[in-house]
Scaffold this motif. Sequence first.
Motif, PDB file in Angstrom:
ATOM      1  N   GLY A  33       1.183  -0.970  -0.012  1.00 31.43           N
ATOM      2  CA  GLY A  33      -0.160   0.054  -0.264  1.00 31.43           C
ATOM      3  C   GLY A  33       1.065   1.407  -0.221  1.00 31.43           C
ATOM      4  O   GLY A  33       2.413   1.872   0.597  1.00 31.43           O
ATOM      5  N   GLU A  34       0.386   2.334  -0.607  1.00 39.22           N
ATOM      6  CA  GLU A  34       0.504   3.560  -0.450  1.00 39.22           C
ATOM      7  C   GLU A  34       0.354   4.081   0.781  1.00 39.22           C
ATOM      8  O   GLU A  34      -0.075   4.290   1.352  1.00 39.22           O
ATOM      9  N   TYR A  36       1.043   6.862   3.576  1.00 38.22           N
ATOM     10  CA  TYR A  36      -0.004   7.924   3.799  1.00 38.22           C
ATOM     11  C   TYR A  36      -0.011   8.025   5.395  1.00 38.22           C
ATOM     12  O   TYR A  36      -0.007   7.755   6.176  1.00 38.22           O
ATOM     13  N   GLN A  67      -8.228   7.225   2.845  1.00 39.28           N
ATOM     14  CA  GLN A  67      -6.784   6.325   2.627  1.00 39.28           C
ATOM     15  C   GLN A  67      -7.170   5.444   3.431  1.00 39.28           C
ATOM     16  O   GLN A  67      -6.626   4.391   2.297  1.00 39.28           O
ATOM     17  N   ARG A  72      -4.472   2.743   1.435  1.00 40.58           N
ATOM     18  CA  ARG A  72      -2.832   2.697   1.246  1.00 40.58           C
ATOM     19  C   ARG A  72      -2.392   2.736   3.042  1.00 40.58           C
ATOM     20  O   ARG A  72      -3.413   2.480   3.280  1.00 40.58           O
TER      21      ARG A  72
END
Length: 239
Positions: A33-34, A36, A67, A72
């Motif tokens: 996951g990106e 955040y 998010q 994320r």
Amino acid sequence: MLKKTYDPAAVEPRLYAQWEASGAFGVGKRTGGEPYTIVIRRPNVTGSLHMGHALNNTLQDILVRLQRMRGRDVLWQPGTDHAGIATQMVVERQLAQSGENRSRRDLGRAEFIKRVWAWKEVSGGTITGQLRRLGASCDWSRERFTMDEGLSAAVRKVFVTLYRDGLLYKDKRLVNWDPQLLTAISDLEVESREVKGHLWHIRYPIEGTDDFVTVATTRPETMLGDSGIAVHPDDERYR
């Protein structure tokens, strides 16, 4: 059967405890996951949260929950702030009201800092409890305090670096001085009062004449340091 009215006190603490126990708010749960990240606006450990904190933290919570739902890897970093002289004021007031008849100078730096830490456990615990009651989905396993060893070192490093890079400078400024506690206090600790003022008229003699220049002021104590008077060169009265 559902009750006629919703009782949040009977439902929300139980649900929140389940969320926290399951690690639902922890970072590193979503592989790939990106990232955040939001660092919480650290509330001062001088008391309890207020409506501004409720609004601010609700908005942050909306963002981090959104998010997470988007997949994320979210970190909402919680913590509390020592608040410097504001917290010092709180602890010194406690000393004055305790009947110990001792000031921070009587205690010494090390013992006074222990008292600040003790107050942090009380006030900080209240604050984090209030955040939990709001439903704030922070990663509580990573909670920090700006007086803890790691953050204190980081703060010193950043300030020294900023100073050496010319981005931070020292200067002389007016401060709010408490004549009883003999320390500077923050603007938030100042009690502003409107009082009826008085104008003092001071006559300054003009050298070589029998005339005077009269100056009106609310601060007559400045007279002791005055060495000259400036007038506008176009003022007909002083030609």
